[in-house]
Design a protein around this motif. Structure first.
Motif, PDB file in Angstrom:
ATOM      1  N   SER A 174       0.847  -1.200   0.000  1.00  0.00           N
ATOM      2  CA  SER A 174       0.000   0.000   0.000  1.00  0.00           C
ATOM      3  C   SER A 174       0.880   1.247   0.000  1.00  0.00           C
ATOM      4  O   SER A 174       1.788   1.368   0.817  1.00  0.00           O
ATOM      5  CB  SER A 174      -0.910   0.014   1.228  1.00  0.00           C
ATOM      6  N   ALA A 175       0.605   2.163  -0.910  1.00  0.00           N
ATOM      7  CA  ALA A 175       1.386   3.388  -1.019  1.00  0.00           C
ATOM      8  C   ALA A 175       0.842   4.456  -0.079  1.00  0.00           C
ATOM      9  O   ALA A 175      -0.371   4.642   0.017  1.00  0.00           O
ATOM     10  CB  ALA A 175       1.361   3.910  -2.452  1.00  0.00           C
ATOM     11  N   MET A 176       1.755   5.120   0.617  1.00  0.00           N
ATOM     12  CA  MET A 176       1.388   6.219   1.511  1.00  0.00           C
ATOM     13  C   MET A 176       2.388   7.355   1.366  1.00  0.00           C
ATOM     14  O   MET A 176       3.518   7.157   0.910  1.00  0.00           O
ATOM     15  CB  MET A 176       1.373   5.756   2.974  1.00  0.00           C
ATOM     16  N   VAL A 177       1.974   8.533   1.786  1.00  0.00           N
ATOM     17  CA  VAL A 177       2.895   9.666   1.842  1.00  0.00           C
ATOM     18  C   VAL A 177       3.949   9.393   2.912  1.00  0.00           C
ATOM     19  O   VAL A 177       3.631   8.925   4.005  1.00  0.00           O
ATOM     20  CB  VAL A 177       2.129  10.963   2.157  1.00  0.00           C
ATOM     21  N   ILE A 178       5.216   9.683   2.597  1.00  0.00           N
ATOM     22  CA  ILE A 178       6.285   9.479   3.573  1.00  0.00           C
ATOM     23  C   ILE A 178       6.641  10.765   4.300  1.00  0.00           C
ATOM     24  O   ILE A 178       7.566  10.786   5.128  1.00  0.00           O
ATOM     25  CB  ILE A 178       7.536   8.862   2.930  1.00  0.00           C
ATOM     26  N   ALA A 179       5.912  11.851   3.997  1.00  0.00           N
ATOM     27  CA  ALA A 179       6.087  13.128   4.698  1.00  0.00           C
ATOM     28  C   ALA A 179       7.566  13.552   4.681  1.00  0.00           C
ATOM     29  O   ALA A 179       8.221  13.449   3.654  1.00  0.00           O
ATOM     30  CB  ALA A 179       5.517  13.044   6.103  1.00  0.00           C
ATOM     31  N   SER A 180       8.105  13.995   5.805  1.00  0.00           N
ATOM     32  CA  SER A 180       9.450  14.583   5.791  1.00  0.00           C
ATOM     33  C   SER A 180      10.579  13.583   5.587  1.00  0.00           C
ATOM     34  O   SER A 180      11.730  13.987   5.431  1.00  0.00           O
ATOM     35  CB  SER A 180       9.699  15.382   7.068  1.00  0.00           C
ATOM     36  N   THR A 181      10.274  12.286   5.552  1.00  0.00           N
ATOM     37  CA  THR A 181      11.309  11.331   5.156  1.00  0.00           C
ATOM     38  C   THR A 181      11.704  11.560   3.702  1.00  0.00           C
ATOM     39  O   THR A 181      12.751  11.102   3.249  1.00  0.00           O
ATOM     40  CB  THR A 181      10.811   9.890   5.408  1.00  0.00           C
ATOM     41  N   THR A 182      10.889  12.336   2.982  1.00  0.00           N
ATOM     42  CA  THR A 182      11.236  12.827   1.642  1.00  0.00           C
ATOM     43  C   THR A 182      12.609  13.492   1.632  1.00  0.00           C
ATOM     44  O   THR A 182      13.337  13.441   0.630  1.00  0.00           O
ATOM     45  CB  THR A 182      10.171  13.843   1.183  1.00  0.00           C
ATOM     46  N   LYS A 183      12.979  14.117   2.738  1.00  0.00           N
ATOM     47  CA  LYS A 183      14.230  14.884   2.772  1.00  0.00           C
ATOM     48  C   LYS A 183      15.463  14.025   2.533  1.00  0.00           C
ATOM     49  O   LYS A 183      16.491  14.529   2.081  1.00  0.00           O
ATOM     50  CB  LYS A 183      14.344  15.642   4.097  1.00  0.00           C
ATOM     51  N   THR A 184      15.394  12.728   2.796  1.00  0.00           N
ATOM     52  CA  THR A 184      16.545  11.875   2.509  1.00  0.00           C
ATOM     53  C   THR A 184      16.798  11.797   1.006  1.00  0.00           C
ATOM     54  O   THR A 184      17.940  11.708   0.567  1.00  0.00           O
ATOM     55  CB  THR A 184      16.352  10.453   3.076  1.00  0.00           C
ATOM     56  N   PHE A 185      15.745  11.823   0.210  1.00  0.00           N
ATOM     57  CA  PHE A 185      15.878  11.797  -1.244  1.00  0.00           C
ATOM     58  C   PHE A 185      16.399  13.138  -1.762  1.00  0.00           C
ATOM     59  O   PHE A 185      17.299  13.191  -2.608  1.00  0.00           O
ATOM     60  CB  PHE A 185      14.537  11.487  -1.900  1.00  0.00           C
ATOM     61  N   THR A 186      15.811  14.221  -1.267  1.00  0.00           N
ATOM     62  CA  THR A 186      16.238  15.553  -1.711  1.00  0.00           C
ATOM     63  C   THR A 186      17.696  15.795  -1.372  1.00  0.00           C
ATOM     64  O   THR A 186      18.465  16.310  -2.203  1.00  0.00           O
ATOM     65  CB  THR A 186      15.350  16.630  -1.054  1.00  0.00           C
ATOM     66  N   ALA A 187      18.114  15.416  -0.164  1.00  0.00           N
ATOM     67  CA  ALA A 187      19.505  15.597   0.245  1.00  0.00           C
ATOM     68  C   ALA A 187      20.440  14.779  -0.624  1.00  0.00           C
ATOM     69  O   ALA A 187      21.515  15.254  -1.036  1.00  0.00           O
ATOM     70  CB  ALA A 187      19.668  15.211   1.714  1.00  0.00           C
ATOM     71  N   ALA A 188      20.080  13.537  -0.923  1.00  0.00           N
ATOM     72  CA  ALA A 188      20.921  12.685  -1.772  1.00  0.00           C
ATOM     73  C   ALA A 188      21.060  13.279  -3.163  1.00  0.00           C
ATOM     74  O   ALA A 188      22.148  13.249  -3.767  1.00  0.00           O
ATOM     75  CB  ALA A 188      20.335  11.282  -1.846  1.00  0.00           C
ATOM     76  N   GLU A 189      19.978  13.839  -3.694  1.00  0.00           N
ATOM     77  CA  GLU A 189      20.039  14.460  -5.022  1.00  0.00           C
ATOM     78  C   GLU A 189      20.955  15.683  -5.014  1.00  0.00           C
ATOM     79  O   GLU A 189      21.773  15.866  -5.937  1.00  0.00           O
ATOM     80  CB  GLU A 189      18.635  14.847  -5.487  1.00  0.00           C
ATOM     81  N   ILE A 190      20.857  16.503  -3.988  1.00  0.00           N
ATOM     82  CA  ILE A 190      21.731  17.677  -3.886  1.00  0.00           C
ATOM     83  C   ILE A 190      23.192  17.245  -3.831  1.00  0.00           C
ATOM     84  O   ILE A 190      24.070  17.811  -4.515  1.00  0.00           O
ATOM     85  CB  ILE A 190      21.367  18.510  -2.640  1.00  0.00           C
ATOM     86  N   LEU A 191      23.507  16.227  -3.046  1.00  0.00           N
ATOM     87  CA  LEU A 191      24.894  15.760  -2.933  1.00  0.00           C
ATOM     88  C   LEU A 191      25.384  15.150  -4.242  1.00  0.00           C
ATOM     89  O   LEU A 191      26.548  15.336  -4.629  1.00  0.00           O
ATOM     90  CB  LEU A 191      25.014  14.742  -1.798  1.00  0.00           C
ATOM     91  N   LEU A 192      24.524  14.430  -4.925  1.00  0.00           N
ATOM     92  CA  LEU A 192      24.910  13.853  -6.206  1.00  0.00           C
ATOM     93  C   LEU A 192      25.217  14.946  -7.219  1.00  0.00           C
ATOM     94  O   LEU A 192      26.223  14.887  -7.944  1.00  0.00           O
ATOM     95  CB  LEU A 192      23.794  12.946  -6.714  1.00  0.00           C
ATOM     96  N   LEU A 193      24.375  15.963  -7.271  1.00  0.00           N
ATOM     97  CA  LEU A 193      24.610  17.080  -8.202  1.00  0.00           C
ATOM     98  C   LEU A 193      25.882  17.834  -7.825  1.00  0.00           C
ATOM     99  O   LEU A 193      26.615  18.327  -8.701  1.00  0.00           O
ATOM    100  CB  LEU A 193      23.405  18.021  -8.199  1.00  0.00           C
ATOM    101  N   SER A 194      26.173  17.910  -6.547  1.00  0.00           N
ATOM    102  CA  SER A 194      27.422  18.522  -6.104  1.00  0.00           C
ATOM    103  C   SER A 194      28.621  17.712  -6.584  1.00  0.00           C
ATOM    104  O   SER A 194      29.607  18.260  -7.098  1.00  0.00           O
ATOM    105  CB  SER A 194      27.428  18.623  -4.572  1.00  0.00           C
ATOM    106  N   ALA A 195      28.543  16.400  -6.429  1.00  0.00           N
ATOM    107  CA  ALA A 195      29.645  15.537  -6.859  1.00  0.00           C
ATOM    108  C   ALA A 195      29.861  15.611  -8.366  1.00  0.00           C
ATOM    109  O   ALA A 195      30.981  15.413  -8.847  1.00  0.00           O
ATOM    110  CB  ALA A 195      29.356  14.096  -6.441  1.00  0.00           C
ATOM    111  N   GLN A 196      28.803  15.927  -9.102  1.00  0.00           N
ATOM    112  CA  GLN A 196      28.899  16.063 -10.554  1.00  0.00           C
ATOM    113  C   GLN A 196      29.350  17.461 -10.984  1.00  0.00           C
ATOM    114  O   GLN A 196      29.460  17.740 -12.182  1.00  0.00           O
ATOM    115  CB  GLN A 196      27.550  15.736 -11.190  1.00  0.00           C
ATOM    116  N   GLY A 197      29.605  18.328 -10.012  1.00  0.00           N
ATOM    117  CA  GLY A 197      30.064  19.673 -10.318  1.00  0.00           C
ATOM    118  C   GLY A 197      28.971  20.636 -10.729  1.00  0.00           C
ATOM    119  O   GLY A 197      29.257  21.740 -11.210  1.00  0.00           O
ATOM    120  N   LYS A 198      27.708  20.264 -10.510  1.00  0.00           N
ATOM    121  CA  LYS A 198      26.596  21.104 -10.927  1.00  0.00           C
ATOM    122  C   LYS A 198      26.121  22.050  -9.838  1.00  0.00           C
ATOM    123  O   LYS A 198      25.399  23.007 -10.117  1.00  0.00           O
ATOM    124  CB  LYS A 198      25.425  20.227 -11.394  1.00  0.00           C
TER     125      LYS A 198
END
Length: 403
Positions: free
Chosen positions: A108-132
């Motif tokens: 069953s799919a549910m909203v994960i609320a602020s656990t979303t921040k783990t995804f956003t943080a990982a994306e920011i770090l990945l873009l940083s590692a790529q020099g973006k």
């Protein structure tokens, strides 16, 4: 153990507002967090064994399921789903119903609320590692804001040390409830900030939890990738990790692959549920939560994400270290980079909790035993902001009893 549960429950108080679920020397650059290279990197060797789909022993599975059933009765919840991932195998279970009376299943799919921040943080770090992205550049190098950012850097937003203004739930929730069909953008939410509003914490100081930081980071991601947030996260994180049943609800409905949608027990003052929208719990509630709290998942996919992320399978281990290094000045949750940090009997304990749009979630990671637990509930945490950390601990203890 109890200290961490109390901390997570306290954090959920902040998660209840869109400005949440952040002393300072007044400088406008730099951070207490360790530096991250802005040059491209290769993924280092993962810290843990590759996750397996093998089932845990039947006796253990029976005990885990019994814990779910007894827990919802004890706590008077309508229902719950949960999952455990270890180096030896995995389990997922469900008990009870959702807010509409529909029987819950592990997927069953549910909203994960602020656990979303783990995804956003990982994306920011990945873009940083790529020099973006330069983590130590002012965030206003990338996006414009309707208030004085006072030189806060991208890193300071991610570590809750920006000292940004507060955006109370009382400002946004009635607007969301007034038109549940509206599809919001991150910029729409940030535009509601009162430039004269009281600030949470101070620039570069102790962590002061403020979800507004992550709405702005969502804007940064869309700016530097020239993609909608959902496309960037799916392309950069979800597809490479092989995690398909996670959805960034800014244009990405939880429908591919088909997901049983678990609607929550609605709010009677400012309703947020529209079961016809295809979003959880409605188009307005989902999209207005943006990069801070808007993602949805099922429990086994969220637990698998936690295992892959913190085990070094999604981003380089040096970036995982950045996520899990606490603010040396302390503050809310000893917040790292998109991660709440504590210890369990002296052993590291990482994760995130969420309590927003009538859902609660928790993702806990015990790196010493490479054990991950997720819990999703289609109900608000209530007046005590309970994010079900106690249940997560119970499940972990059962799953690792023989270790």
């Amino acid at each position: 153990m109890r200290r961490f549960i109390a901390i997570l429950a306290a954090a959920a108080t902040f998660v209840l507002t869109l400005a949440s679920c952040g002393g300072s020397d007044g400088s406008t650059s730099g951070s207490s967090s360790p530096a991250v290279s802005n040059s491209p990197t290769t993924t280092s060797s993962p810290s843990w064994p590759k996750p397996t789909n093998a089932a845990l022993p039947k006796a253990m599975v029976d005990q885990l399921q019994a814990q779910l059933t007894s827990y919802i009765a004890e706590k008077k919840l309508v229902g719950v789903t949960a999952s455990v991932v270890t180096r030896d195998g995995m389990w997922a279970g469900a008990a009870g119903v959702d807010g509409a009376g529909k029987t819950l299943s592990p997927d069953s799919a549910m909203v994960i609320a602020s656990t979303t921040k783990t995804f956003t943080a990982a994306e920011i770090l990945l873009l940083s590692a790529q020099g973006k992205i330069n983590l130590d550049a002012p965030v206003t190098d990338y996006v414009s804001l309707p208030f004085d950012a006072q030189g806060a850097t991208v890193r300071q937003l991610a570590t809750m040390t920006s000292g940004f203004p507060d955006l109370p739930e009382a400002t946004i929730r009635p607007k969301v409830s007034a038109d549940l069909t509206k599809e919001w953008k991150c910029t729409d939410v940030v535009a509601l900030v009162d430039p004269k509003a009281a600030r949470k914490g101070s620039l570069g100081g102790a962590a002061a939890y403020n979800g507004l930081n992550y709405y702005v980071l969502g804007m940064v991601i869309e700016k530097v990738t020239s993609k909608p947030l959902a496309d960037a996260i799916r392309t950069d994180l979800l597809v490479p990790a092989g995690v398909t049943r996670v959805w960034t609800q800014t244009g990405d409905k939880p429908e591919k692959p088909s997901a049983p949608l678990a609607m929550p027990v609605d709010d009677t003052t400012n309703p947020v549920v529209d079961a016809t929208s295809g979003y959880l719990p409605s188009a307005a509630a989902a999209t207005s939560s943006c990069a801070g709290a808007g993602m949805a998942a099922d429990a086994p996919s969220l637990a698998r994400w936690g295992y892959l992320l913190y085990g070094g399978y999604v981003i380089d281990n040096s970036l995982v270290k950045t996520m899990t290094t606490p603010n040396p000045m302390g503050g809310d949750n000893s917040y790292g980079f998109g991660t709440m940090i504590d210890s369990d009997n002296g052993d590291p304990l990482w994760g995130h909790a969420g309590n927003y749009t009538q859902y609660t979630s928790i993702l806990l990671v015990w790196p010493k035993t490479s054990t991950v637990v997720s819990v999703l509930v289609p109900m608000t945490g209530g007046t005590d902001n309970d994010v079900r950390g106690d249940l997560a601990f119970q499940l972990k203890q059962t799953a690792t009893a023989s270790n």
